[in-house]
Design an enzyme around this catalytic site. Structure first.
Site, PDB file in Angstrom:
ATOM      1  CE  LYS A  68       8.473  56.388  54.042  1.00  0.00           C
ATOM      2  NZ  LYS A  68       7.927  56.450  55.408  1.00  0.00           N
ATOM      3  CB  THR A 101       6.591  52.608  55.799  1.00  0.00           C
ATOM      4  OG1 THR A 101       7.751  53.374  56.057  1.00  0.00           O
ATOM      5  CG2 THR A 101       5.381  53.516  55.819  1.00  0.00           C
TER       6      THR A 101
END
Length: 499
Positions: A358, A415
């Site tokens: 990620k 994120t």
């Protein structure tokens, strides 16, 4: 006055105002809207009053309906004819976006037409009107069921070990923002717990002890009095009930090798580091036993967790993943509180791969932001990135439910979409035209996605998985392609079925 129930037929939704017109003995009326043409229904009614021009505000419902005399189907007509069976009265219910001007009202009054305007039901009123007693009962019963489940679980677990109460010392290896925040949570939850930050820099340790602040990473937040810092590894690690590893991934092997003889082989190690090791493309759950040269009780903690929000005590969720389910539950008991929910998992690969990949995807999301490509592009990119994470992690044995859960989709959303993300910031600045050298030179914290990108490509090649977006990020970071050109190349890939 007995009024028939008005039948409203309109070709679009009522948005602002509703106009009611009551007429006396007349055969025409002037439309009362300035800009909006609408279909309406005229219904006649009987009036008990001898004065047909008496003005009254009309509401829906009431007397017996006698006839529906005309349905207006001509939007261009400014005057509608009323062919009324009973000339003593007619009602026009007109739904409009804007009411007529005062001049229109005056013209209507001259003809014996009387206008009253009322506000149409808003969205909230419409919502309330759609809720039945059964709906309310179902919702209430569903919540009561959840509360019964809560009581049952609490009753079943009342004899379980209170891990935090039995813990006297916790050591955090690394003094970054995340490690400091996770130590702060424990220190706040137990005032007599000894929380030790093991640092490499003597001056930073002295500053923390003197000011009760991590001036380098979290200068705005005061640390609890029971947090202290030291550079003495033996003193820090001695008699620790839990050791928390918060050293950046690329420095972890060397650091762990230096303290392997000090760490008690039976002490659980909780890993906060995310990423893949450059060169080996190994996860931290693979690096740690190699560096320590033994198996160590290990639990990986990962999820959508910004350090500053942990310091603020805001509600947060995280996943504790361990092949030893009992250890995962102990970590859950250690950290679980009113501001931190801890889910347990045995899918260490799924949790780690989500946390590592990620960060690379977040760089791509930042590039889209920096290039100002819009929300459509952002959504498409993140969706594609999620698919690529699923493809590669699946090859390594990750479970689909883990990738769709808190440590997977949850961490990806945080994120990729929030400006507090270091990796997203790197991408945004790249998209805005800065060089990677300039960006990294100005940062005092590590963006793990920068180093992980190349390792991801190597791992993908090993498992024969094609990752267009994540590979493009690696090419951009290595200077092989301009961010805008990379986007153009991806958009011009062959059109494919949804997968």
């Amino acid at each position: 006055l007995a009024l028939s129930k008005v039948c409203l037929l309109w070709n679009y939704i009522i948005q602002e105002n509703t106009t009611l017109i009551m007429s006396g003995s007349f055969s025409t009326f002037t439309r009362t809207t300035q800009t909006t043409t609408c279909f309406c229904c005229i219904s006649s009614f009987s009036s008990s009053s001898s004065s047909s021009k008496q003005s009254r505000q009309i509401g829906p419902g009431g007397g017996k309906r006698r006839s529906v005399s005309r349905f207006l189907t001509s939007p261009s007509s400014s005057v509608a004819k009323v062919d009324n069976d009973d000339r003593r009265g007619a009602v026009l219910f007109v739904a409009t976006r804007t009411t007529g001007t005062e001049n229109t009202r005056k013209r209507c009054r001259k003809r014996g037409v009387y206008i009253s305007t009322c506000r149409a039901s808003g969205a909230y009123e419409q919502f309330l009107s759609g809720i039945t007693e059964k709906d309310r009962k179902d919702v209430s019963e569903s919540w009561e069921k959840i509360m019964r489940w809560k009581s049952f679980v609490e009753s079943a677990n009342k004899n379980d070990e209170d891990v935090l109460a039995n813990t006297k010392k916790v050591t955090i290896m690394g003094g970054g923002s995340f490690g400091t925040a996770m130590g702060t949570l424990l220190a706040r939850n137990k005032s007599d717990l000894d929380v030790v930050l093991l640092l490499r820099n003597e001056q930073e340790a002295e500053t923390i002890n003197a000011t009760n602040r991590n001036a380098k990473y979290l200068p705005k937040y005061e640390l609890p009095k029971n947090i202290r810092a030291t550079t003495d590894a033996k003193e820090a690690l001695k008699d620790s009930d839990f050791i928390i590893h918060a050293v950046p991934t690329q420095h972890s092997r060397k650091f762990l090798s230096s303290v392997k003889d000090i760490i008690d082989p039976k002490t659980p190690l909780l890993c906060l580091s995310k990423g893949l090791e450059v060169g080996s493309s190994l996860m931290m759950s693979e690096v740690i036993p190699e560096a320590l040269e033994r198996d160590q009780p290990l639990c990986v903690l990962s999820g959508p967790t910004f350090a500053v929000e942990l310091m603020q005590g805001l509600p947060t969720g995280i996943v504790a993943a361990s092949e030893n389910e009992a250890l995962a539950r102990r970590v859950q008991s250690l950290y679980g509180s009113s501001c931190l929910r801890v889910n347990t998992s045995t899918d260490v690969v799924g949790v780690e791969m989500s946390g590592a990949l990620k960060n690379v995807l977040a760089i791509a999301a930042g590039i889209v932001e920096g290039l100002e490509l819009g929300n459509n592009a952002m959504a498409a990119l993140v969706a594609q990135g999620c698919a690529e994470i699923r493809w590669l992690a699946g090859k390594l044995g990750a479970k689909s439910e883990t990738l769709a859960g808190l440590s997977g989709t949850g961490d990806i959303m945080l994120t990729c979409f929030v400006n507090l993300s270091r990796n997203r910031t790197v991408g945004s600045r790249l998209g805005s035209g800065e060089t990677l050298e300039e960006i990294l030179g100005s940062m005092n914290q590590v963006a793990e996605g920068v180093a992980t990108a190349g390792a991801v490509v190597q791992l993908a090649r090993k498992h024969r998985v094609s990752l267009p977006v994540l590979t493009a990020v690696a090419r951009i970071l290595e200077g092989d392609v301009d961010p805008k050109d990379a986007v153009d190349q991806i958009m011009n890939l062959p059109q494919v079925p949804e997968v």
